[in-house]
Scaffold this motif. Sequence first.
Motif, PDB file in Angstrom:
ATOM      1  N   GLY A  44      -2.583  -9.350   2.630  1.00  0.00           N
ATOM      2  CA  GLY A  44      -4.039  -9.500   2.616  1.00  0.00           C
ATOM      3  C   GLY A  44      -4.447 -10.932   2.366  1.00  0.00           C
ATOM      4  O   GLY A  44      -5.354 -11.461   3.011  1.00  0.00           O
ATOM      5  N   ALA A  45      -3.775 -11.589   1.427  1.00  0.00           N
ATOM      6  CA  ALA A  45      -4.084 -12.995   1.155  1.00  0.00           C
ATOM      7  C   ALA A  45      -3.762 -13.847   2.375  1.00  0.00           C
ATOM      8  O   ALA A  45      -4.528 -14.742   2.741  1.00  0.00           O
ATOM      9  N   ARG A  46      -2.661 -13.562   3.020  1.00  0.00           N
ATOM     10  CA  ARG A  46      -2.295 -14.318   4.221  1.00  0.00           C
ATOM     11  C   ARG A  46      -3.311 -14.058   5.333  1.00  0.00           C
ATOM     12  O   ARG A  46      -3.729 -14.978   6.026  1.00  0.00           O
TER      13      ARG A  46
ATOM     14  N   VAL B   4       2.584  -5.336  -1.217  1.00  0.00           N
ATOM     15  CA  VAL B   4       2.596  -5.755   0.189  1.00  0.00           C
ATOM     16  C   VAL B   4       1.174  -6.014   0.676  1.00  0.00           C
ATOM     17  O   VAL B   4       0.911  -6.990   1.383  1.00  0.00           O
ATOM     18  N   SER B   5       0.223  -5.160   0.274  1.00  0.00           N
ATOM     19  CA  SER B   5      -1.170  -5.354   0.701  1.00  0.00           C
ATOM     20  C   SER B   5      -1.735  -6.655   0.178  1.00  0.00           C
ATOM     21  O   SER B   5      -2.406  -7.392   0.913  1.00  0.00           O
ATOM     22  N   PHE B   6      -1.488  -6.960  -1.094  1.00  0.00           N
ATOM     23  CA  PHE B   6      -1.988  -8.218  -1.634  1.00  0.00           C
ATOM     24  C   PHE B   6      -1.339  -9.410  -0.945  1.00  0.00           C
ATOM     25  O   PHE B   6      -1.997 -10.387  -0.609  1.00  0.00           O
TER      26      PHE B   6
ATOM     27  N   PRO C 253       4.694   7.039  -7.318  1.00  0.00           N
ATOM     28  CA  PRO C 253       4.023   5.861  -7.896  1.00  0.00           C
ATOM     29  C   PRO C 253       4.689   4.541  -7.513  1.00  0.00           C
ATOM     30  O   PRO C 253       4.018   3.527  -7.351  1.00  0.00           O
ATOM     31  N   LEU C 254       6.004   4.561  -7.322  1.00  0.00           N
ATOM     32  CA  LEU C 254       6.690   3.344  -6.912  1.00  0.00           C
ATOM     33  C   LEU C 254       6.308   2.963  -5.479  1.00  0.00           C
ATOM     34  O   LEU C 254       6.164   1.781  -5.160  1.00  0.00           O
ATOM     35  N   TRP C 255       6.100   3.970  -4.628  1.00  0.00           N
ATOM     36  CA  TRP C 255       5.642   3.686  -3.265  1.00  0.00           C
ATOM     37  C   TRP C 255       4.243   3.072  -3.304  1.00  0.00           C
ATOM     38  O   TRP C 255       3.930   2.160  -2.538  1.00  0.00           O
ATOM     39  N   TRP C 256       3.393   3.601  -4.193  1.00  0.00           N
ATOM     40  CA  TRP C 256       2.038   3.049  -4.325  1.00  0.00           C
ATOM     41  C   TRP C 256       2.105   1.593  -4.779  1.00  0.00           C
ATOM     42  O   TRP C 256       1.376   0.736  -4.275  1.00  0.00           O
ATOM     43  N   LEU C 257       2.977   1.319  -5.751  1.00  0.00           N
ATOM     44  CA  LEU C 257       3.123  -0.049  -6.240  1.00  0.00           C
ATOM     45  C   LEU C 257       3.606  -0.976  -5.126  1.00  0.00           C
ATOM     46  O   LEU C 257       3.090  -2.092  -4.956  1.00  0.00           O
ATOM     47  N   LEU C 258       4.586  -0.521  -4.344  1.00  0.00           N
ATOM     48  CA  LEU C 258       5.060  -1.313  -3.220  1.00  0.00           C
ATOM     49  C   LEU C 258       3.925  -1.569  -2.228  1.00  0.00           C
ATOM     50  O   LEU C 258       3.760  -2.691  -1.726  1.00  0.00           O
ATOM     51  N   GLY C 259       3.120  -0.556  -1.972  1.00  0.00           N
ATOM     52  CA  GLY C 259       1.979  -0.716  -1.064  1.00  0.00           C
ATOM     53  C   GLY C 259       0.983  -1.750  -1.564  1.00  0.00           C
ATOM     54  O   GLY C 259       0.458  -2.552  -0.793  1.00  0.00           O
ATOM     55  N   VAL C 260       0.722  -1.733  -2.877  1.00  0.00           N
ATOM     56  CA  VAL C 260      -0.216  -2.706  -3.458  1.00  0.00           C
ATOM     57  C   VAL C 260       0.336  -4.120  -3.329  1.00  0.00           C
ATOM     58  O   VAL C 260      -0.384  -5.052  -2.932  1.00  0.00           O
TER      59      VAL C 260
END
Length: 181
Positions: free
Chosen positions: A120-122, A115-117, A106-113
Amino acid sequence: MGVIRQILRLVLGNGRNVVRDTVEVFRENAEAGAQRGAEAQAQAMAQFAAEFAQSQPSRFDRFIDGVNRLPRPMMALGTLGLFVAAMVDPLWFAERMQGIALVPEPLWWLLGVVVSFYFGARHHRKNQEFRRDMAITMARAPEVMNNLDRLRDMRAVEPAAANLPMQDNPALEDWRARRGR
């Protein structure tokens, strides 16, 4: 003539257009809607201008801007640092990777979210800038085509310029002599 005038007065009213007024009950007047939209846009822009009217950003704003610029370089340099560490001290690197293997999923998923945000915004901002730049470039296309046409016309008008005798060039003549021409 009097009957037609009476009918027109009934339909159009005294200086008013009854048909238009009736239609506007069911359908918005496009011109009036555009006017309201332009006014709303102008008010929003004025509000944004008032928000960002500071001549100099505060120390806090400059600090936050600096912090916002850190993640990409830190991630890039950190990744390069991991490659260097793996080559310099493989045992130290292997120990650290064993620690990463213990990070829960779950911590990897949180890190992915996160980083993606962030990226993604950039990416979205860069995409908007790219579209704006493309629109500017496409707006210049007619000017470029006109310039190309003018250049082609110049080529067609003065073809004799290419046949002018060349000045003496000893290096070129020497090269031709060596090649047997």
